[in-house]
Design a protein around this motif. Structure first.
Motif, PDB file in Angstrom:
ATOM      1  N   ASP A 148       0.863  -1.174   0.000  1.00 32.86           N
ATOM      2  CA  ASP A 148       0.000   0.000   0.000  1.00 32.86           C
ATOM      3  C   ASP A 148       0.905   1.232   0.000  1.00 32.86           C
ATOM      4  N   PRO A 149       0.811   2.099  -1.009  1.00 27.91           N
ATOM      5  CA  PRO A 149       1.695   3.270  -1.063  1.00 27.91           C
ATOM      6  C   PRO A 149       1.607   4.162   0.164  1.00 27.91           C
ATOM      7  N   LEU A 150       0.456   4.202   0.823  1.00 32.37           N
ATOM      8  CA  LEU A 150       0.261   5.079   1.980  1.00 32.37           C
ATOM      9  C   LEU A 150       0.709   4.427   3.286  1.00 32.37           C
ATOM     10  N   LYS A 151       0.665   3.111   3.347  1.00 33.71           N
ATOM     11  CA  LYS A 151       0.948   2.428   4.610  1.00 33.71           C
ATOM     12  C   LYS A 151       2.292   1.720   4.647  1.00 33.71           C
ATOM     13  N   ASN A 152       2.805   1.324   3.474  1.00 32.29           N
ATOM     14  CA  ASN A 152       4.015   0.492   3.439  1.00 32.29           C
ATOM     15  C   ASN A 152       5.246   1.199   2.878  1.00 32.29           C
ATOM     16  N   MET A 153       5.120   2.467   2.504  1.00 31.19           N
ATOM     17  CA  MET A 153       6.241   3.227   1.938  1.00 31.19           C
ATOM     18  C   MET A 153       6.408   4.538   2.691  1.00 31.19           C
ATOM     19  N   LEU A 154       7.650   4.914   2.928  1.00 28.28           N
ATOM     20  CA  LEU A 154       7.979   6.226   3.481  1.00 28.28           C
ATOM     21  C   LEU A 154       9.184   6.759   2.724  1.00 28.28           C
ATOM     22  N   TRP A 172       8.782 -10.500   6.347  1.00 26.64           N
ATOM     23  CA  TRP A 172       8.159  -9.222   5.994  1.00 26.64           C
ATOM     24  C   TRP A 172       7.609  -8.530   7.244  1.00 26.64           C
ATOM     25  N   GLU A 173       7.052  -9.296   8.140  1.00 26.27           N
ATOM     26  CA  GLU A 173       6.382  -8.746   9.314  1.00 26.27           C
ATOM     27  C   GLU A 173       7.337  -8.059  10.276  1.00 26.27           C
ATOM     28  N   ARG A 174       8.662  -8.327  10.160  1.00 28.06           N
ATOM     29  CA  ARG A 174       9.612  -7.766  11.123  1.00 28.06           C
ATOM     30  C   ARG A 174      10.802  -7.060  10.458  1.00 28.06           C
ATOM     31  N   THR A 175      10.649  -6.707   9.182  1.00 30.07           N
ATOM     32  CA  THR A 175      11.790  -6.132   8.451  1.00 30.07           C
ATOM     33  C   THR A 175      11.457  -4.761   7.885  1.00 30.07           C
ATOM     34  N   LEU A 176      12.419  -3.858   7.995  1.00 32.89           N
ATOM     35  CA  LEU A 176      12.400  -2.589   7.273  1.00 32.89           C
ATOM     36  C   LEU A 176      13.457  -2.670   6.184  1.00 32.89           C
ATOM     37  N   THR A 177      13.058  -2.437   4.941  1.00 28.65           N
ATOM     38  CA  THR A 177      13.967  -2.510   3.802  1.00 28.65           C
ATOM     39  C   THR A 177      14.230  -1.098   3.291  1.00 28.65           C
ATOM     40  N   ILE A 178      15.494  -0.739   3.225  1.00 30.58           N
ATOM     41  CA  ILE A 178      15.885   0.634   2.905  1.00 30.58           C
ATOM     42  C   ILE A 178      16.557   0.678   1.537  1.00 30.58           C
ATOM     43  N   GLY A 179      16.154   1.665   0.712  1.00 24.16           N
ATOM     44  CA  GLY A 179      16.708   1.814  -0.625  1.00 24.16           C
ATOM     45  C   GLY A 179      17.103   3.250  -0.906  1.00 24.16           C
ATOM     46  N   SER A 180      17.788   3.448  -2.032  1.00 24.86           N
ATOM     47  CA  SER A 180      18.349   4.756  -2.369  1.00 24.86           C
ATOM     48  C   SER A 180      18.238   5.023  -3.857  1.00 24.86           C
ATOM     49  N   ALA A 181      17.636   6.163  -4.206  1.00 22.88           N
ATOM     50  CA  ALA A 181      17.628   6.581  -5.605  1.00 22.88           C
ATOM     51  C   ALA A 181      19.012   7.014  -6.042  1.00 22.88           C
ATOM     52  N   GLY A 196      23.538  13.050  -5.048  1.00 22.56           N
ATOM     53  CA  GLY A 196      23.191  14.364  -4.551  1.00 22.56           C
ATOM     54  C   GLY A 196      21.702  14.648  -4.508  1.00 22.56           C
ATOM     55  N   TRP A 197      20.910  13.804  -5.121  1.00 23.60           N
ATOM     56  CA  TRP A 197      19.451  14.011  -5.080  1.00 23.60           C
ATOM     57  C   TRP A 197      18.904  13.748  -3.681  1.00 23.60           C
ATOM     58  N   LYS A 198      19.559  12.870  -2.927  1.00 23.85           N
ATOM     59  CA  LYS A 198      19.171  12.556  -1.551  1.00 23.85           C
ATOM     60  C   LYS A 198      17.701  12.153  -1.443  1.00 23.85           C
ATOM     61  N   VAL A 199      17.334  11.176  -2.240  1.00 23.96           N
ATOM     62  CA  VAL A 199      15.998  10.585  -2.133  1.00 23.96           C
ATOM     63  C   VAL A 199      16.169   9.117  -1.735  1.00 23.96           C
ATOM     64  N   GLY A 200      15.644   8.780  -0.597  1.00 25.05           N
ATOM     65  CA  GLY A 200      15.673   7.393  -0.147  1.00 25.05           C
ATOM     66  C   GLY A 200      14.286   6.966   0.273  1.00 25.05           C
ATOM     67  N   TRP A 201      14.160   5.721   0.675  1.00 25.78           N
ATOM     68  CA  TRP A 201      12.862   5.223   1.121  1.00 25.78           C
ATOM     69  C   TRP A 201      13.056   4.060   2.068  1.00 25.78           C
ATOM     70  N   VAL A 202      12.025   3.795   2.803  1.00 23.40           N
ATOM     71  CA  VAL A 202      11.987   2.615   3.663  1.00 23.40           C
ATOM     72  C   VAL A 202      10.615   1.999   3.507  1.00 23.40           C
ATOM     73  N   MET A 203      10.588   0.680   3.379  1.00 25.40           N
ATOM     74  CA  MET A 203       9.313  -0.026   3.220  1.00 25.40           C
ATOM     75  C   MET A 203       9.216  -1.138   4.253  1.00 25.40           C
ATOM     76  N   GLY A 204       7.988  -1.387   4.662  1.00 26.00           N
ATOM     77  CA  GLY A 204       7.761  -2.406   5.667  1.00 26.00           C
ATOM     78  C   GLY A 204       6.304  -2.447   6.055  1.00 26.00           C
ATOM     79  N   ASP A 261       2.879  -1.800   8.051  1.00 25.07           N
ATOM     80  CA  ASP A 261       2.341  -0.563   8.623  1.00 25.07           C
ATOM     81  C   ASP A 261       2.535  -0.505  10.134  1.00 25.07           C
ATOM     82  N   ARG A 262       2.456  -1.631  10.815  1.00 20.16           N
ATOM     83  CA  ARG A 262       2.553  -1.629  12.278  1.00 20.16           C
ATOM     84  C   ARG A 262       3.933  -1.158  12.746  1.00 20.16           C
ATOM     85  N   ILE A 263       4.968  -1.307  11.892  1.00 24.86           N
ATOM     86  CA  ILE A 263       6.300  -0.783  12.206  1.00 24.86           C
ATOM     87  C   ILE A 263       6.464   0.605  11.606  1.00 24.86           C
ATOM     88  N   LEU A 264       6.053   0.741  10.362  1.00 18.96           N
ATOM     89  CA  LEU A 264       6.311   1.988   9.639  1.00 18.96           C
ATOM     90  C   LEU A 264       5.574   3.174  10.256  1.00 18.96           C
TER      91      LEU A 264
END
Length: 494
Positions: free
Chosen positions: A159-165, A306-315, A323-331, A333-336
């Motif tokens: 879910d873009p609203l619940k599983n992505m930051l 999946w239930e206990r992991t935060l996955t971090i990525g980088s554009a 230098g764009w400094k855009v990253g994200w974390v997905m996981g 909703d109960r953690i995020l």
């Protein structure tokens, strides 16, 4: 020493006033009046006569030329104690002071792909509303494409609203995760060598870092060592889990080693995390930079993770635009949701235009994914050539590179130099690789990063015979490296 009192002193002539505090307490100045909350020493100089020392109420006409206020209270928060020194500052400064080829810092010195540059240009010159705020937790087109793209890879309906930051770089994602999840006294297991922000971020959150080292095994005679030769000891790793363990930090592909954790190794980590009810913070910023047929596996894709992991990525790492400094974390909703709380009470919002550009890049990659035209295939193919070029060149002067399976980096063994010239300048307790890296900058014009900074203090002496090079560089940079190395090689010849 004057006592706390109030006397009116007429200035016989313009004076220079120095205000210091006695006993380290604070004086403040308001509307030309010095208000002394405690005993103070006023050092007064006049061309006509000496003035009395006192805590005083000054005439409003007095001009205070000099005012120095010193607090007795500790300024910095206790969580900053011991983490103020950053070795990167020193090596970046040295790189600027000398004529060098910079192979130390992990950034490409070539342009991002054309489609990425065009996407950013469009974001800055197109829709004028991209100059304004977007949704706090991510620009909707970006969170939507990230959820679609990575959901397929992880086997999850995201879910873009619940599983992505969306965060200010992967660095921001890490910091937000530590602040949201690590409490006072919590233990965080860190697999070393480790990117050097994990430890201070744990400490700033009030946690206690617990380290477990990858152990190298010697390569076969006549062969170069590989990052795959560095393995976790299952028994040692299991021993690090306690009832106080809150999280484990995983970095694959690993910086600085370039190790890509195998599915079997990830299953070991996953089983222990589930057995001890521990979260996994998985830093996967180099996931597209994998070589020699190795496969990146996200630990969140394993059963029960999946239930206990935060996955971090980088554009920045994905599209060669750090230098764009855009990253994200997905996981889940109960953690995020706890990361969103930190995010909304700190930065709240990331730059809209950069997010819009990254959204376009991922939309393009989704159309080309798995095809020869995919940048996620083209980049590692090109960087493998750079890696092999650097390996050959470093060997020419007696450095012993380890072949990395992934990432921007390779490390090189400098043991032979340590035995031949052990007494390089530096502090007595300074690890050898730091002294060697400084010597190489000043005398050979090459910048590398000492690998000991990626280890905890007790283990630094055990791993002070490696230095890290970045091979994600332009062809001209690699040629300049070759010239310096050829000159060095001639100096080594008898």
């Amino acid at each position: 020493m004057p006592t706390a009192s109030s006397h009116l002193l007429r200035e016989p002539s313009p004076i220079v006033l120095s205000v210091c505090t006695s006993l380290g307490n604070l004086c403040r100045c308001e509307r030309g009046t010095i208000v002394a909350g405690t005993t103070v020493l006023l050092v007064l100089h006049s061309s006509s006569s000496a003035l009395r020392e006192s805590s005083v109420t000054w005439p409003s006409r007095l001009h205070l030329r000099t005012r120095r206020l010193i607090m007795s209270k500790q300024l910095q928060a206790r969580r900053l104690n011991g983490i103020d020194h950053n070795p990167w500052v020193e090596f970046i400064r040295l790189a600027k002071e000398y004529d060098v080829v910079n192979l130390g810092q992990g950034f490409p010195d070539f342009s991002p792909p054309d489609f990425a540059v065009q996407a950013f240009q469009q974001a800055t010159s197109g829709d004028f509303m991209l100059n304004q705020y977007t949704m706090a937790f991510g620009y909707p087109p970006l969170t939507k494409i990230l959820a679609s793209f990575f959901g397929k890879l992880l086997g999850q309906e995201l879910d873009p609203l619940k599983n992505m930051l969306v965060t200010v770089g992967a660095y921001g994602a890490l910091f937000t995760a530590f602040q949201a999840l690590v409490d006072e006294g919590d233990e965080v297991i860190i697999i070393e060598p480790a990117f050097d922000c994990y430890e201070p971020m744990t400490l700033m959150a009030g946690g206690r870092p617990v380290f477990v080292s990858l152990k190298p095994s010697p390569a076969a005679k006549g062969q170069l060592e590989s990052s795959n030769d560095w393995q976790l000891d299952p028994t040692e790793l299991a021993s690090k889990f306690t009832p106080r363990t809150k999280a484990l930090v995983l970095n694959t592909p690993n910086n600085p080693l370039g190790k890509v954790f195998s599915k079997k190794e990830l299953e070991l980590v996953a089983d222990l995390c589930q057995q001890h009810d521990v979260l996994c913070i998985s830093d996967e910023v180099y996931q597209w930079l994998v070589y020699d047929g190795h496969q990146h596996v996200s630990i969140a894709s394993l059963p029960g993770m999946w239930e206990r992991t935060l996955t971090i990525g980088s554009a920045g790492k994905s599209f060669s635009a750090t230098g764009w400094k855009v990253g994200w974390v997905m996981g889940p909703d109960r953690i995020l949701k706890h990361l969103r709380t930190v995010h909304q009470n700190s930065i709240f919002h990331c730059p809209t235009q950069a997010q819009a550009a990254v959204a376009q890049c991922f939309e393009r990659e989704q159309q080309h994914f798995g095809q020869p035209s995919s940048y996620f295939l083209q980049l590692p193919q090109a960087m493998k050539l750079n890696r092999d070029h650097m390996i050959r060149s470093l060997q020419s002067v007696g450095l012993k590179p380890l072949i990395p399976q992934g990432s921007y980096f390779l490390i090189a063994d400098i043991s032979d130099f340590k035995s031949k010239m052990p007494n390089l300048p530096g502090a007595e307790d300074e690890p050898y690789d730091r002294r060697f890296a400084k010597w190489m900058i000043k005398n050979k014009g090459l910048v590398a990063i000492p690998v000991s900074i990626f280890f905890s203090q007790p283990h630094q002496k055990d791993f002070d015979h490696y230095i890290r090079f970045c091979f994600v560089k332009d062809e001209a940079t690699l040629q300049a490296m070759d010239e310096r190395l050829q000159k060095w090689k001639k100096e080594l010849q008898p």
